[in-house]
Write a protein that holds these residues in place. Structure first.
Motif, PDB file in Angstrom:
ATOM      1  N   VAL A   1      -7.508   7.541  -2.462  1.00  0.00           N
ATOM      2  CA  VAL A   1      -8.792   7.865  -2.382  1.00  0.00           C
ATOM      3  C   VAL A   1      -8.315   8.995  -1.173  1.00  0.00           C
ATOM      4  O   VAL A   1      -9.103  10.317  -0.967  1.00  0.00           O
ATOM      5  CB  VAL A   1      -9.872   7.726  -2.668  1.00  0.00           C
ATOM      6  N   SER A   2      -8.311   8.240  -0.451  1.00  0.00           N
ATOM      7  CA  SER A   2      -8.440   9.076   1.238  1.00  0.00           C
ATOM      8  C   SER A   2      -6.975   9.522   1.682  1.00  0.00           C
ATOM      9  O   SER A   2      -7.867  10.215   2.478  1.00  0.00           O
ATOM     10  CB  SER A   2      -8.665   7.440   2.202  1.00  0.00           C
ATOM     11  N   ARG A   3      -6.371   9.883   0.750  1.00  0.00           N
ATOM     12  CA  ARG A   3      -4.991  10.293   1.485  1.00  0.00           C
ATOM     13  C   ARG A   3      -5.171  11.890   0.676  1.00  0.00           C
ATOM     14  O   ARG A   3      -4.462  12.418   0.651  1.00  0.00           O
ATOM     15  CB  ARG A   3      -4.110   9.465   0.923  1.00  0.00           C
ATOM     16  N   LEU A   4      -6.107  12.015  -1.158  1.00  0.00           N
ATOM     17  CA  LEU A   4      -5.796  12.694  -1.428  1.00  0.00           C
ATOM     18  C   LEU A   4      -6.312  14.663  -0.823  1.00  0.00           C
ATOM     19  O   LEU A   4      -5.413  15.364  -1.178  1.00  0.00           O
ATOM     20  CB  LEU A   4      -6.716  13.292  -2.723  1.00  0.00           C
ATOM     21  N   ASP A   5      -6.710  14.428   0.112  1.00  0.00           N
ATOM     22  CA  ASP A   5      -7.059  15.911   0.835  1.00  0.00           C
ATOM     23  C   ASP A   5      -5.527  16.241   2.087  1.00  0.00           C
ATOM     24  O   ASP A   5      -5.153  17.459   2.266  1.00  0.00           O
ATOM     25  CB  ASP A   5      -7.750  15.588   2.248  1.00  0.00           C
ATOM     26  N   GLN A   6      -4.300  15.093   2.347  1.00  0.00           N
ATOM     27  CA  GLN A   6      -3.197  15.594   2.019  1.00  0.00           C
ATOM     28  C   GLN A   6      -2.691  15.816   1.575  1.00  0.00           C
ATOM     29  O   GLN A   6      -0.821  15.560   2.380  1.00  0.00           O
ATOM     30  CB  GLN A   6      -3.004  14.428   3.636  1.00  0.00           C
ATOM     31  N   ASP A   7      -2.977  15.508   0.935  1.00  0.00           N
ATOM     32  CA  ASP A   7      -1.253  15.594  -0.800  1.00  0.00           C
ATOM     33  C   ASP A   7      -1.866  16.062  -1.428  1.00  0.00           C
ATOM     34  O   ASP A   7      -2.005  15.225  -2.921  1.00  0.00           O
ATOM     35  CB  ASP A   7      -1.412  13.378  -0.776  1.00  0.00           C
TER      36      ASP A   7
ATOM     37  N   LYS B 240      -3.389  16.835  -7.570  1.00  0.00           N
ATOM     38  CA  LYS B 240      -3.064  17.227  -8.883  1.00  0.00           C
ATOM     39  C   LYS B 240      -1.853  16.860 -10.179  1.00  0.00           C
ATOM     40  O   LYS B 240      -2.571  16.233 -11.079  1.00  0.00           O
ATOM     41  CB  LYS B 240      -1.654  19.042  -8.238  1.00  0.00           C
ATOM     42  N   ALA B 241      -1.492  15.351  -9.825  1.00  0.00           N
ATOM     43  CA  ALA B 241      -1.180  14.333 -10.820  1.00  0.00           C
ATOM     44  C   ALA B 241      -2.290  12.986 -11.153  1.00  0.00           C
ATOM     45  O   ALA B 241      -1.746  13.044 -12.222  1.00  0.00           O
ATOM     46  CB  ALA B 241      -0.062  13.835  -9.819  1.00  0.00           C
ATOM     47  N   LEU B 242      -3.001  13.509 -10.194  1.00  0.00           N
ATOM     48  CA  LEU B 242      -3.916  12.359 -11.019  1.00  0.00           C
ATOM     49  C   LEU B 242      -5.441  13.408 -12.052  1.00  0.00           C
ATOM     50  O   LEU B 242      -6.134  12.830 -12.431  1.00  0.00           O
ATOM     51  CB  LEU B 242      -5.065  11.619  -9.742  1.00  0.00           C
ATOM     52  N   VAL B 243      -5.747  14.746 -11.635  1.00  0.00           N
ATOM     53  CA  VAL B 243      -6.886  15.313 -12.325  1.00  0.00           C
ATOM     54  C   VAL B 243      -5.831  14.280 -14.171  1.00  0.00           C
ATOM     55  O   VAL B 243      -7.184  14.669 -14.185  1.00  0.00           O
ATOM     56  CB  VAL B 243      -6.241  16.432 -12.476  1.00  0.00           C
ATOM     57  N   GLY B 244      -5.479  15.071 -14.487  1.00  0.00           N
ATOM     58  CA  GLY B 244      -5.413  14.712 -15.992  1.00  0.00           C
ATOM     59  C   GLY B 244      -5.884  13.272 -16.267  1.00  0.00           C
ATOM     60  O   GLY B 244      -6.799  13.332 -16.831  1.00  0.00           O
ATOM     61  N   PRO B 245      -5.224  11.964 -15.600  1.00  0.00           N
ATOM     62  CA  PRO B 245      -5.506  10.553 -16.301  1.00  0.00           C
ATOM     63  C   PRO B 245      -6.639  10.535 -15.628  1.00  0.00           C
ATOM     64  O   PRO B 245      -7.099   9.707 -16.174  1.00  0.00           O
ATOM     65  CB  PRO B 245      -4.348  10.161 -14.547  1.00  0.00           C
ATOM     66  N   GLN B 246      -7.053  10.916 -15.039  1.00  0.00           N
ATOM     67  CA  GLN B 246      -8.335  10.507 -14.449  1.00  0.00           C
ATOM     68  C   GLN B 246      -9.606  11.439 -15.457  1.00  0.00           C
ATOM     69  O   GLN B 246     -10.892  10.212 -15.239  1.00  0.00           O
ATOM     70  CB  GLN B 246      -9.386  11.386 -13.173  1.00  0.00           C
TER      71      GLN B 246
ATOM     72  N   GLY C 109       0.567  -1.817  -0.308  1.00  0.00           N
ATOM     73  CA  GLY C 109       0.125   0.060   0.334  1.00  0.00           C
ATOM     74  C   GLY C 109       1.027   1.279   0.442  1.00  0.00           C
ATOM     75  O   GLY C 109       1.936   1.469  -0.170  1.00  0.00           O
ATOM     76  N   TYR C 110       0.178   2.089  -0.457  1.00  0.00           N
ATOM     77  CA  TYR C 110       0.865   3.592  -0.200  1.00  0.00           C
ATOM     78  C   TYR C 110       1.544   3.826   1.673  1.00  0.00           C
ATOM     79  O   TYR C 110       2.547   4.617   1.389  1.00  0.00           O
ATOM     80  CB  TYR C 110      -0.322   4.767  -0.987  1.00  0.00           C
ATOM     81  N   ALA C 111       1.168   3.943   1.887  1.00  0.00           N
ATOM     82  CA  ALA C 111       1.832   5.024   3.974  1.00  0.00           C
ATOM     83  C   ALA C 111       2.202   3.435   3.763  1.00  0.00           C
ATOM     84  O   ALA C 111       3.495   4.625   4.618  1.00  0.00           O
ATOM     85  CB  ALA C 111       0.135   4.441   4.517  1.00  0.00           C
ATOM     86  N   ARG C 112       2.627   2.637   4.088  1.00  0.00           N
ATOM     87  CA  ARG C 112       3.531   1.489   4.190  1.00  0.00           C
ATOM     88  C   ARG C 112       4.706   1.886   3.612  1.00  0.00           C
ATOM     89  O   ARG C 112       5.332   0.593   4.202  1.00  0.00           O
ATOM     90  CB  ARG C 112       2.810   0.818   4.599  1.00  0.00           C
ATOM     91  N   THR C 113       4.467   1.993   2.834  1.00  0.00           N
ATOM     92  CA  THR C 113       5.835   1.611   1.576  1.00  0.00           C
ATOM     93  C   THR C 113       6.992   2.575   1.810  1.00  0.00           C
ATOM     94  O   THR C 113       6.557   4.138   2.142  1.00  0.00           O
ATOM     95  CB  THR C 113       5.725   1.894   0.011  1.00  0.00           C
ATOM     96  N   THR C 114       7.800   2.259   2.611  1.00  0.00           N
ATOM     97  CA  THR C 114       9.341   3.165   3.182  1.00  0.00           C
ATOM     98  C   THR C 114       9.935   3.350   1.196  1.00  0.00           C
ATOM     99  O   THR C 114      10.249   2.677   0.570  1.00  0.00           O
ATOM    100  CB  THR C 114       9.522   2.465   4.098  1.00  0.00           C
ATOM    101  N   ALA C 115      11.179   4.136   2.052  1.00  0.00           N
ATOM    102  CA  ALA C 115      11.789   3.754   0.635  1.00  0.00           C
ATOM    103  C   ALA C 115      13.110   3.168   0.591  1.00  0.00           C
ATOM    104  O   ALA C 115      13.354   2.389  -0.191  1.00  0.00           O
ATOM    105  CB  ALA C 115      12.452   5.475   1.007  1.00  0.00           C
TER     106      ALA C 115
END
Length: 196
Positions: free
Chosen positions: A111-117, A122-128, A19-25
């Protein structure tokens, strides 16, 4: 492949596994066989890399869902009706659910992260927007170039339906709609009458 491509592939695998939140560098580096400095050098930040990886994952998922049946099969039975095309597309979506469940889960997390990121949003607007056009074309046979407004509103409808079906399949796959259920539901809406 070079480090840039290796990092992107590693990030895609991590997103689907963790998942997004649990992936580290460090997870990305381990999955890609590269080093921590490569992330900053090639992408600027872990978040920029994950955002691009998410876009690539959803793009690849969309390509699978919008594959058209081979033309020979279509030629044998003649042209498909819009309802047949709608049902056939949904059959592909639903049949792919078990193999693509991690993509569906990832999309809900993002989707649940969009307000915090704001960068991700912004990156998803065009592809959506592009995705909506693809849904209108593949599910309903509406050409975005020929009829852009019809494709826009049909794409909005298809995207709303896809998100709703996604949630139902994630919550309770036993009672989630089948392709035929969705087709019959669309028929009922189209045939419905307003009673006064």
């Amino acid at each position: 492949m070079g480090h840039r491509e290796d990092l992107l592939e590693g990030a895609k695998r991590c997103l689907l596994d963790k998942g997004y939140a649990r992936t580290t560098a460090r997870d990305i580096v381990a999955a890609s066989g590269t080093n921590l400095a490569s992330i900053g050098y090639h992408y600027g930040s872990k978040e920029a890399l994950l955002n691009l990886a998410f876009l690539k994952v959803t793009e690849e998922w969309g390509d699978v869902l919008t594959e058209q049946p081979d033309e020979a099969a279509e030629a044998d039975g003649g042209p498909r009706s819009p309802l047949d095309q709608f049902r056939d597309t949904w059959e592909r979506v639903i049949e792919s659910y078990e193999q693509t469940r991690s993509v569906w889960q990832l999309q809900m997390e993002v989707v649940s992260r969009l307000d915090q990121d704001p960068e991700l949003k912004k990156a998803l607007v065009g592809p959506q927007r592009e995705g909506r056009e693809g849904l209108a074309e593949n599910m309903l046979g509406i050409d975005p170039e020929t009829d852009p407004e019809k494709a826009r509103v049909a794409g909005l409808f298809c995207q709303a339906l896809l998100a709703g079906v996604m949630v139902q399949w994630l919550m309770d796959s036993d009672s989630a709609p089948s392709a035929q259920d969705l087709t019959d539901g669309l028929k009922a809406v189209l045939e419905g009458r307003v009673r006064q």
